[in-house]
Design an enzyme around this catalytic site. Structure first.
Site, PDB file in Angstrom:
ATOM      1  N   SER A  66       0.840  -1.198   0.000  1.00 26.29           N
ATOM      2  CA  SER A  66       0.000   0.000   0.000  1.00 26.29           C
ATOM      3  C   SER A  66       0.873   1.244   0.000  1.00 26.29           C
ATOM      4  O   SER A  66       2.097   1.162   0.075  1.00 26.29           O
ATOM      5  CB  SER A  66      -0.909   0.014   1.245  1.00 26.29           C
ATOM      6  OG  SER A  66      -1.768  -1.100   1.276  1.00 26.29           O
ATOM      7  N   SER A 123      -4.356  -3.607  -2.390  1.00 21.02           N
ATOM      8  CA  SER A 123      -3.552  -2.430  -2.062  1.00 21.02           C
ATOM      9  C   SER A 123      -4.407  -1.301  -1.511  1.00 21.02           C
ATOM     10  O   SER A 123      -5.573  -1.167  -1.848  1.00 21.02           O
ATOM     11  CB  SER A 123      -2.803  -1.955  -3.313  1.00 21.02           C
ATOM     12  OG  SER A 123      -1.944  -0.879  -3.004  1.00 21.02           O
ATOM     13  N   GLU A 130      -4.316   2.703  -1.483  1.00 19.11           N
ATOM     14  CA  GLU A 130      -3.760   4.002  -1.893  1.00 19.11           C
ATOM     15  C   GLU A 130      -4.672   5.082  -1.320  1.00 19.11           C
ATOM     16  O   GLU A 130      -5.735   5.368  -1.875  1.00 19.11           O
ATOM     17  CB  GLU A 130      -3.677   4.119  -3.414  1.00 19.11           C
ATOM     18  CG  GLU A 130      -2.595   3.266  -4.061  1.00 19.11           C
ATOM     19  CD  GLU A 130      -2.992   1.804  -4.178  1.00 19.11           C
ATOM     20  OE1 GLU A 130      -2.103   0.958  -4.316  1.00 19.11           O
ATOM     21  OE2 GLU A 130      -4.201   1.518  -4.129  1.00 19.11           O
TER      22      GLU A 130
END
Length: 450
Positions: free
Chosen positions: A254, A292, A294
């Site tokens: 991340s 992930s 973000e």
């Protein structure tokens, strides 16, 4: 397994490699601390080696603190916002941040399993400073972002404590910011190389407002073959050289980014600015994988929203939406450079179970860059002075650095979001103008869209 020799030379920031990193110039420190009043501090935990023993180590983690407004953010709040590109991660306190559009606590970065401890530590720090919290004042929800450092760190051991939160806050200062294996970035990995904390800034030319913008990242995403450095496919080249080297496997990781600017922005404008951070992350090679996170948090230092006031209203400075484009470009540039700074400054690290994460080989990056330099050199630079006839000159407020001053800059000539040029009608106090009050059959007020 392929053995890649470690480089012994000094680590340098991305700009020192001569990479093409955009057209806007960085601030004095090329860091988020170039935005006046923003302080950054770290607490770094590194101890133990060998097999993973939950609760004992090895420990490769820490805390990074970003303090807006010289740390006085609780009483003198600021406009804030954010953006989630992919949500397989967490920033506690972000729900309220997005609802109210206000930053009122320090922003802390750490590992996934330490979010609760760090939030508790920030809460205790603020209650000690402001005993009226929960009585005289509202309760607070600290803003704490996380990434997973479990490949190198005993993350389930939860080694981050309140004293580490206090240390990061106590160490917060202006000036240069330590990068790489520090603070919350200690155990982070980026594109299968050592990542961590990185930062960069941009200073717009005066004709574009003269605003300063800074980005700080805790970078922990990606796979090697996707890595782009200054737009070059460095990852594909290095993937062959590092073929067979163990990596953290299926975990994509991340990234948490924090954006600060002294441009006078409202919350919705900060949200839009934070969206462009995702473009900078993409420049380095991220595709925001399924697993992930973000997540971007942003704030503007231009306006203070006091917690205590006898007034029913307060006044704000607001930048026109049409003037946001240079900030969008600047934040994309600064984000890309911040991530590369994290990788360039990080050193190799061995952590839990002997897992080894190599540092980005700067010598290989230089060789890739040298191979492309003839192409870069063939690109003609934009001249400082235009040779076009005066009648064909572009507006003096067009996006360019150089000699234009605020006093000579013309008002914007772009259309608004609705596509209607401004002004659409003469001012109502101009009776002689065509379409003025005497000659107009419309009852609409001047400049309205109805």
């Amino acid at each position: 397994m392929v053995q890649i020799p470690e480089e012994n030379g000094p680590r340098v920031r991305a700009r020192a490699l001569g990479l093409p990193l955009g057209r806007f110039k960085p601030g004095k420190w090329n860091a988020i601390t170039d935005v006046e009043g923003v302080l950054v501090g770290h607490s770094t935990l590194i101890r133990g080696d060998g097999p993973l023993r939950p609760g004992h180590g090895p420990v490769r983690t820490g805390v990074t603190a970003i303090l807006p407004n010289q740390g006085n953010i609780f009483m003198d709040r600021m406009n804030g916002g954010g953006f989630v590109l992919n949500g397989a991660g967490e920033v506690s306190g972000m729900t309220q941040l997005m609802e109210w559009g206000l930053i009122e606590t320090p922003i802390l970065l750490t590992n996934t399993m330490a979010v609760g401890a760090v939030s508790d530590g920030v809460a205790r720090y603020l209650v000690d400073r402001y005993p009226g919290i929960g009585d005289e004042h509202d309760v607070i929800i600290p803003v704490v972002g996380e990434c997973d450092d479990s490949w190198l760190n005993d993350i389930s051991g939860r080694h981050v404590r309140e004293e580490h939160v206090n240390e990061a806050i106590r160490n917060a200062a202006s000036g240069p910011v330590a990068e790489g294996n520090v603070g919350g970035g200690t155990g982070m990995v980026t594109c299968d190389f050592k990542g961590g904390i990185g930062t960069a800034s941009r200073k717009l030319p005066e004709v574009l407002g003269g605003y300063t913008l800074g980005v700080l990242v805790m970078s922990n995403f990606g796979k090697m073959h996707n890595l782009r450095v200054g737009g070059l496919p460095v990852g594909e080249i290095l993937a062959e050289k590092f073929k067979g080297t163990p990596t953290r496997g299926k975990t994509y990781g991340s990234i948490i980014a924090v954006v600060a600017t002294d441009a006078p922005l409202l919350s919705h404008q900060i949200n839009r600015l934070c969206k462009r951070v995702a473009l900078g992350i993409g420049r380095v090679g991220s595709y925001a994988a399924h697993g992930s996170g973000e997540i971007v948090v942003g704030f503007s230092t231009a306006n203070i929203i006091p917690r205590r006031t006898q007034k029913m209203v307060y006044k704000l400075k607001i930048l026109l939406d049409q003037r946001l484009d240079p900030l969008y470009e600047a934040v994309m540039e600064a984000t890309e450079e911040a991530i590369l700074n994290a990788m360039c400054m990080a050193t190799s690290m061995t952590g839990a179970n002997g897992n080894h994460c190599p540092a980005l080989p700067l010598g290989e990056v230089r060789r890739c860059l040298d191979a492309f330099k003839p192409i870069f050199a063939s690109v003609k630079k934009r001249p400082q002075q235009s040779s076009a006839p005066a009648a064909r000159e572009r507006p003096t407020d067009e996006d360019r650095e150089g000699e234009v001053t605020v006093s000579t800059a013309r008002p914007t000539q772009v259309r608004g979001a609705e596509g209607i040029p401004y002004p659409t009608r003469p001012a109502p106090d101009d009776p002689d103008a065509p379409g003025g009050p005497e000659g107009s059959s419309s009852g609409s007020p001047s400049g309205s869209d109805s």
